[in-house]
Design an enzyme around this catalytic site. Structure first.
Site, PDB file in Angstrom:
ATOM      1  N   ARG A 151       2.981  92.408   6.520  1.00  0.00           N
ATOM      2  CA  ARG A 151       3.855  93.437   5.920  1.00  0.00           C
ATOM      3  C   ARG A 151       4.624  94.199   6.998  1.00  0.00           C
ATOM      4  NH1 ARG A 151      -0.827  94.436   2.845  1.00  0.00           N
ATOM      5  NH2 ARG A 151      -1.175  96.371   4.004  1.00  0.00           N
TER       6      ARG A 151
ATOM      7  N   ASN B 211       2.216  86.743   3.875  1.00  0.00           N
ATOM      8  CA  ASN B 211       1.137  87.026   2.932  1.00  0.00           C
ATOM      9  C   ASN B 211       1.206  88.524   2.646  1.00  0.00           C
ATOM     10  OD1 ASN B 211      -1.238  87.670   1.615  1.00  0.00           O
ATOM     11  ND2 ASN B 211      -2.527  86.414   2.915  1.00  0.00           N
TER      12      ASN B 211
ATOM     13  N   ASP C  68      -0.678  90.478   1.201  1.00  0.00           N
ATOM     14  CA  ASP C  68      -1.960  91.179   1.309  1.00  0.00           C
ATOM     15  C   ASP C  68      -2.346  91.486   2.760  1.00  0.00           C
ATOM     16  OD1 ASP C  68      -2.315  91.174  -1.449  1.00  0.00           O
ATOM     17  OD2 ASP C  68      -3.324  89.235  -1.419  1.00  0.00           O
ATOM     18  N   CYS C  69      -1.583  90.991   3.709  1.00  0.00           N
ATOM     19  CA  CYS C  69      -1.887  91.149   5.137  1.00  0.00           C
ATOM     20  C   CYS C  69      -1.045  92.275   5.731  1.00  0.00           C
ATOM     21  CB  CYS C  69      -1.594  89.838   5.865  1.00  0.00           C
ATOM     22  SG  CYS C  69      -1.697  89.942   7.657  1.00  0.00           S
ATOM     23  N   GLY C  70      -1.710  93.249   6.333  1.00  0.00           N
ATOM     24  CA  GLY C  70      -1.015  94.380   6.933  1.00  0.00           C
ATOM     25  C   GLY C  70      -0.069  93.965   8.052  1.00  0.00           C
TER      26      GLY C  70
END
Length: 114
Positions: free
Chosen positions: A15, A8, A10-12
């Site tokens: 990433r 995802n 948007d997920c730190g």
């Protein structure tokens, strides 16, 4: 080594896990944006089995209505069906390599299977 990350962007944590995979030499990486292309219930069951966790342990509680729906106490089949219908219920990131599967929270957990 082949590696697949259910990611995802948007997920730190997702990433950061992806960055570890990209920085590791010799990784043939496949990135699956699971919110756009959710895995099947069968694939999720296999990933959790190979990771040594239950479907309930792979359930994302934060930012979802999973608790209100009673999913933490539901059967594995019910949890998997809910995840397929609403992939935001899948805790991320999941990574699969030739050496196994991990739910990479924290992101350093991915090193166990590299």
């Amino acid at each position: 080594m082949k590696a697949t990350i259910w990611h995802n962007p948007d997920c730190g944590t997702s990433r950061k896990t992806l960055a570890i995979l990209e920085e590791t030499p010799g990784i043939d990486l496949t990135v699956v944006k699971y919110l756009e292309t959710p895995p099947s219930a069968e694939k999720l069951a296999q990933l959790y089995r190979d990771a040594g966790i239950s479907a309930q342990q792979g359930l994302r509680l934060r930012g979802t209505d999973a608790e209100e729906r009673g999913l933490p106490a539901a059967s594995a089949a019910e949890v998997l069906a809910a995840m397929v219908a609403q992939p935001r219920l899948i805790e991320r990131p999941l990574v699969e390599t030739d050496r196994g599967v991990r739910l990479c929270r924290p992101q350093e957990t991915v090193r166990e299977i590299l």
